[in-house]
Design an enzyme around this catalytic site. Sequence first.
Site, PDB file in Angstrom:
ATOM      1  N   ARG A  42       0.830  -1.214   0.000  1.00 33.65           N
ATOM      2  CA  ARG A  42       0.000   0.000   0.000  1.00 33.65           C
ATOM      3  C   ARG A  42       0.863   1.261   0.000  1.00 33.65           C
ATOM      4  O   ARG A  42       0.421   2.309  -0.479  1.00 33.65           O
ATOM      5  CB  ARG A  42      -0.940   0.008   1.194  1.00 33.65           C
ATOM      6  CG  ARG A  42      -2.053  -0.996   0.996  1.00 33.65           C
ATOM      7  CD  ARG A  42      -3.091  -0.874   2.070  1.00 33.65           C
ATOM      8  NE  ARG A  42      -4.263  -1.642   1.705  1.00 33.65           N
ATOM      9  CZ  ARG A  42      -5.176  -2.045   2.578  1.00 33.65           C
ATOM     10  NH1 ARG A  42      -5.051  -1.749   3.853  1.00 33.65           N
ATOM     11  NH2 ARG A  42      -6.222  -2.733   2.157  1.00 33.65           N
ATOM     12  N   LYS A 204     -18.826 -15.289   1.679  1.00 26.84           N
ATOM     13  CA  LYS A 204     -20.213 -15.121   2.122  1.00 26.84           C
ATOM     14  C   LYS A 204     -21.139 -14.499   1.099  1.00 26.84           C
ATOM     15  O   LYS A 204     -20.809 -13.490   0.488  1.00 26.84           O
ATOM     16  CB  LYS A 204     -20.232 -14.233   3.364  1.00 26.84           C
ATOM     17  CG  LYS A 204     -19.691 -14.902   4.605  1.00 26.84           C
ATOM     18  CD  LYS A 204     -19.974 -14.003   5.776  1.00 26.84           C
ATOM     19  CE  LYS A 204     -19.309 -14.462   7.045  1.00 26.84           C
ATOM     20  NZ  LYS A 204     -19.108 -13.300   7.932  1.00 26.84           N
ATOM     21  N   GLY A 358     -10.040  -8.063  -1.636  1.00 31.48           N
ATOM     22  CA  GLY A 358      -8.773  -8.297  -0.959  1.00 31.48           C
ATOM     23  C   GLY A 358      -8.190  -9.664  -1.261  1.00 31.48           C
ATOM     24  O   GLY A 358      -7.037  -9.790  -1.679  1.00 31.48           O
ATOM     25  N   GLY A 381     -14.134  -3.489  -0.194  1.00 29.54           N
ATOM     26  CA  GLY A 381     -15.491  -2.937  -0.067  1.00 29.54           C
ATOM     27  C   GLY A 381     -15.745  -1.828  -1.073  1.00 29.54           C
ATOM     28  O   GLY A 381     -16.824  -1.742  -1.668  1.00 29.54           O
TER      29      GLY A 381
HETATM   30  P1  ADP Z   1     -12.553 -11.205  -1.397  1.00 27.83           P
HETATM   31  O1  ADP Z   1     -11.674 -10.678  -0.287  1.00 27.83           O
HETATM   32  O2  ADP Z   1     -11.809 -11.404  -2.672  1.00 27.83           O
HETATM   33  O3  ADP Z   1     -13.800 -10.401  -1.554  1.00 27.83           O
HETATM   34  P2  ADP Z   1     -13.791 -13.090   0.394  1.00 27.83           P
HETATM   35  O4  ADP Z   1     -13.225 -12.381   1.568  1.00 27.83           O
HETATM   36  O5  ADP Z   1     -15.253 -12.992   0.175  1.00 27.83           O
HETATM   37  O6  ADP Z   1     -13.013 -12.681  -0.946  1.00 27.83           O
HETATM   38  O7  ADP Z   1     -13.480 -14.647   0.512  1.00 27.83           O
HETATM   39  C1  ADP Z   1     -12.212 -15.184   0.647  1.00 27.83           C
HETATM   40  C2  ADP Z   1     -12.172 -16.364   1.571  1.00 27.83           C
HETATM   41  O8  ADP Z   1     -13.137 -17.333   1.202  1.00 27.83           O
HETATM   42  C3  ADP Z   1     -10.844 -17.066   1.496  1.00 27.83           C
HETATM   43  O9  ADP Z   1     -10.219 -16.988   2.761  1.00 27.83           O
HETATM   44  C4  ADP Z   1     -11.175 -18.503   1.123  1.00 27.83           C
HETATM   45  O10 ADP Z   1     -10.407 -19.470   1.817  1.00 27.83           O
HETATM   46  C5  ADP Z   1     -12.625 -18.592   1.518  1.00 27.83           C
HETATM   47  N1  ADP Z   1     -13.321 -19.650   0.746  1.00 27.83           N
HETATM   48  C6  ADP Z   1     -13.447 -19.734  -0.579  1.00 27.83           C
HETATM   49  N2  ADP Z   1     -14.096 -20.847  -0.939  1.00 27.83           N
HETATM   50  C7  ADP Z   1     -14.396 -21.511   0.203  1.00 27.83           C
HETATM   51  C8  ADP Z   1     -15.075 -22.749   0.500  1.00 27.83           C
HETATM   52  N3  ADP Z   1     -15.568 -23.506  -0.470  1.00 27.83           N
HETATM   53  N4  ADP Z   1     -15.199 -23.096   1.795  1.00 27.83           N
HETATM   54  C9  ADP Z   1     -14.679 -22.317   2.774  1.00 27.83           C
HETATM   55  N5  ADP Z   1     -14.044 -21.152   2.561  1.00 27.83           N
HETATM   56  C10 ADP Z   1     -13.898 -20.747   1.294  1.00 27.83           C
HETATM   57 MG    MG Z   2     -11.740 -10.929   1.873  1.00 23.89          MG
END
Ligand code: ADP
Ligand code: MG
Length: 400
Positions: A42, A204, A358, A381
């Site tokens: 960053r 989620k 992230g 976000g």
């Molecule tokens: P981003 O930061 O790109 O928006 P998220 O924070 O929503 O992504 O999700 C990332 C997390 O989701 C990772 O730590 C990953 O391990 C977890 N994840 C992805 N697929 C699964 C799964 N099938 N079961 C459990 N955790 C998962």
């Molecule tokens: Mg994340």
Amino acid sequence: MPLPGGIKHVSELQVEGHRVFVRVDFNVPLDKATRKITDDSRITATLPTIRHLIERGARIVLGSHLGRPDGQVKPELSLEPVAARLAELLSIDVVLADEPVGDGARKVVSDLRDGQVAMLENLRFHPGEEANDESFSRSLASYCDIYVNDAFGTAHRAHASTAGMVKFVSEKGAGFVMAKEIEFLSRLLGEVDRPYVAVLGGAKVSDKIEVLDALLERVNAILIGGAMANTFLEAQGKSVGKSKVEKDRLPNARNFLRKAVEKQIKVHLPTDVVVAMSLDDEAGAKVVQIDAIPPGAMALDIGPASIENFRKVLAAARTVFWNGPMGVFEKPKFAAGTVAVARTLAENKLALTVVGGGDSAAAIVQAGLADKVSHVSTGGGASLEFVQGLDLPGIAALRP
Ligand code: ADP
Ligand code: MG
């Protein structure tokens, strides 16, 4: 190319001899015990903006938050290690004021000569920052003649340093990081080349249902993987064993699938998955069809048939937005789906390919493909809100 909404790029501003406040995102991860910076990306991301201002003879005042001190002075969240790292990267002195506003801060700023850099202490040491308080905003504004925002990651927050102070400064613009974010993310909201495909994954549904709903209005197809896919699969009546499912989001998932049918937007869910008995059970990883997930198993990645299908859709796409890994990519046995998506985007040279989030950004960096896509957004976000079509306070404030 001018930025949307008449926002000025920092390179268009006459900065020589002027005090320029730059809102940067120096919210870097620190090692708990040693307080050493564990990832300085960053800081390095803002170097083009800071170097530009130094070369043009501006007097630079940097402002950032670090962690969540909640309006109190927390010495362990001082920007001191950040100022030291920045000084090292720039090979010049960076003076750190010992407070965000006050006599000490004012003195540090008034001592600046052309081409010198000062940094205010953690803005969130003062309650006025997050409260977007007017008198705190006015104090910050009094330290500068020109305002520049280069902190895209906090642009979705209406805080004093991202929004409140801007109306009290006459000249304003976007730094290099912010400008690139606005440029690429705006393209997703305008007329895009089609097919436009969104790939959503990650942890989620609850984090992402708004962006999913908004994307239904713009895209031609949506691919869903990651833990999120489980909730959609269960909504379709499939048994997903011990996989992560958000029961309270089943109505959202059903509603989304129904709307997609109405709008004739194709939603692709995994048809096979990599399962294991737990997150640590890499040795027990195996591929199963989606209707054959063992009751005690968890789906932790998309399977090879799903990868093949996702690859086909993505290779034909001419615009792609990707947020959220397809599986637990942190573990090699559950990383194949995420790596395949990263690779397919990297190979698709005909498409505008934008990655946001992230963990998604970390995944594409880990795959060594970050420079092979059109844009990797630094804001989690903030990029989701932007892609949803929301007006981010930190960007709205930059418009004339
Ligand atoms: P981003 O930061 O790109 O928006 P998220 O924070 O929503 O992504 O999700 C990332 C997390 O989701 C990772 O730590 C990953 O391990 C977890 N994840 C992805 N697929 C699964 C799964 N099938 N079961 C459990 N955790 C998962
Ligand atoms: Mg994340």
